[in-house]
Write a protein that holds these residues in place. Structure first.
Motif: not given
Length: 213
Positions: A62-75, A91-101
């Motif tokens: 699981m990549s960090g981008i996928e992990a961010v999405k899962l983490a944000k959905e749960k927590y 990668k920047i855009f996808n990370s931010i769109c998945n919820g990274a601050e």
């Protein structure tokens, strides 16, 4: 000052151990866990109860981008700071769109890594200057017009959202609007629901792209 509980997801052993020592050896910080992958992401978060997650963007499985999405959905309240050797727009855009601050490069000086962790917990959105400029360019070059009325934001919610777009932390917003940080947080959570986003960076992105404020 609150001692921040931080966990690390990083597949490079030397870097992972170095970050662990840095965080644990600094007053005001505690490294509650350091993991080589995100295979047991949800369980690891439950067991460590972190304030901030330091997340490598490139990991096996699981990549960090996928992990961010899962983490944000749960927590949704946990803060996530991405760290990578890549200065890559997608990668920047996808990370931010998945919820990274926030997003920093791995060659960021140790002192700045610590200040970024503290900043992200306090409601900021730390990014290295080169990344921040690219993110703004991406958002502005791909405008999506929204009718701000469709989100039914109050005047106060729009005011606070504009402050976030300008890069203010929760404390600065509270000072400017003459309200408490808890009140700021309440307005922001309501705005997230109305905008259908999960993080400050997503809200700012939507506000800029859609010209909502």
């Amino acid at each position: 000052m609150k001692t921040l509980r931080v966990i690390i997801f990083e597949d490079n052993r030397n870097l992972r151990e170095g970050l662990f020592q840095l965080i644990n050896g600094t007053p005001g910080f505690e490294c509650a866990g350091a993991f080589a992958n995100c295979t047991d992401l949800v369980k690891d978060i439950i067991q460590t109860n972190p304030d901030v997650i330091l997340m490598d963007i490139e990991m096996p499985g699981m990549s960090g981008i996928e992990a961010v999405k899962l983490a944000k959905e749960k927590y949704p309240d946990v803060k996530i700071l991405m760290e990578t050797i890549f200065d890559d727009n997608d990668k920047i855009f996808n990370s931010i769109c998945n919820g990274a601050e926030g997003y920093i490069l791995k060659n960021t000086p140790p002192v700045q890594i610590l200040s970024s962790i503290r900043e992200i917990y306090d409601g900021g959105a730390p990014m290295t200057p080169s990344i921040a400029s690219k993110v703004l360019k991406m958002f502005k070059s791909n405008p999506v017009e929204y009718d701000s009325e469709e989100f039914n934001l109050t005047d106060r919610e729009k005011e606070i959202l504009k402050c976030l777009v300008e890069g203010m932390s929760y404390k600065l917003v509270a000072d400017k609007c003459f309200i408490s940080i808890d009140t700021v947080s309440g307005h922001i959570k309501n705005s997230y629901k109305k905008l259908q986003v999960h993080s400050k960076s997503e809200a700012v992105a939507k506000a800029i792209k859609g010209k909502i404020v």
